[in-house]
Design a protein around this motif. Structure first.
Motif, PDB file in Angstrom:
ATOM      1  N   LYS A   1      52.243  42.974  40.897  1.00  0.00           N
ATOM      2  CA  LYS A   1      52.224  41.526  41.068  1.00  0.00           C
ATOM      3  C   LYS A   1      52.128  41.129  42.533  1.00  0.00           C
ATOM      4  O   LYS A   1      51.437  40.179  42.882  1.00  0.00           O
ATOM      5  CB  LYS A   1      53.485  40.935  40.451  1.00  0.00           C
TER       6      LYS A   1
ATOM      7  N   MET B   1      47.301  44.613  36.851  1.00  0.00           N
ATOM      8  CA  MET B   1      46.885  43.216  36.805  1.00  0.00           C
ATOM      9  C   MET B   1      45.414  43.103  37.124  1.00  0.00           C
ATOM     10  O   MET B   1      44.932  43.713  38.075  1.00  0.00           O
ATOM     11  CB  MET B   1      47.704  42.394  37.799  1.00  0.00           C
TER      12      MET B   1
ATOM     13  N   LEU C   1      55.981  35.933  37.220  1.00  0.00           N
ATOM     14  CA  LEU C   1      54.621  35.981  37.750  1.00  0.00           C
ATOM     15  C   LEU C   1      54.275  34.736  38.546  1.00  0.00           C
ATOM     16  O   LEU C   1      53.382  34.747  39.371  1.00  0.00           O
ATOM     17  CB  LEU C   1      53.607  36.114  36.606  1.00  0.00           C
TER      18      LEU C   1
ATOM     19  N   ALA D   1      47.599  39.869  32.870  1.00  0.00           N
ATOM     20  CA  ALA D   1      48.627  40.902  33.007  1.00  0.00           C
ATOM     21  C   ALA D   1      49.257  41.158  31.647  1.00  0.00           C
ATOM     22  O   ALA D   1      49.389  40.244  30.827  1.00  0.00           O
ATOM     23  CB  ALA D   1      49.684  40.467  34.004  1.00  0.00           C
TER      24      ALA D   1
ATOM     25  N   GLU E   1      49.358  38.664  43.977  1.00  0.00           N
ATOM     26  CA  GLU E   1      49.760  37.379  44.551  1.00  0.00           C
ATOM     27  C   GLU E   1      49.247  37.240  45.985  1.00  0.00           C
ATOM     28  O   GLU E   1      48.763  36.170  46.375  1.00  0.00           O
ATOM     29  CB  GLU E   1      51.277  37.231  44.531  1.00  0.00           C
TER      30      GLU E   1
END
Length: 162
Positions: free
Chosen positions: A13, A133, A58, A37, A17
């Motif tokens: 993540k 992801m 998330l 995801a 991000e």
């Protein structure tokens, strides 16, 4: 101007991000960026593990030191989905609508609609099943190289443009 698809896989993540933040800071709109995801398992305290999507983790932005996280902007229109053969998924951005309409085709079937060849779509679906992801950018062709570069600079693997 033709619209193209850039796709990449992130191990976690935090990498995803960071990439979404970089894309947004470079002028990419949230309508151009999608994330997929796999849901995780969470102990519910009663009967063992329960499938959950943990969407809040998330999108809460805490990984960016209190600043609204890159994924938080994608949470609008985000959804929790259950895809046969894959299980629970979290999808944010334009791909959420594609996935909800193509539950039987799964991730691979949805990616075909965006120009990803079937065999590559199946590969990316397998990566999500493994807990990675998927980040997908749909943008005009003049922005495609920049999107691919930003994904790679932020740790994406298997970055492709179609």
């Amino acid at each position: 101007m033709a619209v193209k698809t850039v796709i990449g896989v992130f191990e976690n993540k935090q990498q995803a991000e960071k990439a979404v933040n970089a894309l947004r800071n470079s002028g990419f709109d949230t309508n151009e960026i999608s994330i997929v995801a796999k849901g995780g398992k969470k102990n519910n305290g009663n009967n063992g593990d329960e499938e959950t999507l943990e969407m809040d983790t998330l999108t809460d932005g805490t990984a960016t030191g209190g600043v609204i996280g890159g994924l938080a902007g994608l949470a609008i229109g985000a959804g929790a989905l259950a895809i046969p053969g894959i299980g629970p998924l979290f999808a944010a951005g334009p791909i959420a609508g594609l996935l909800s309409g193509a539950a039987t085709g799964g991730i691979a079937g949805s990616l075909i609609d965006w120009g990803i060849p079937a065999e590559r779509g199946r590969y990316y679906e397998e990566e999500v099943k493994k807990g990675k992801m998927l980040t997908v950018i749909r943008a005009h062709e003049q922005k495609v190289q920049q999107a691919a570069d930003l994904l790679r600079q932020n740790g994406a693997k298997d970055v492709e443009t179609h």
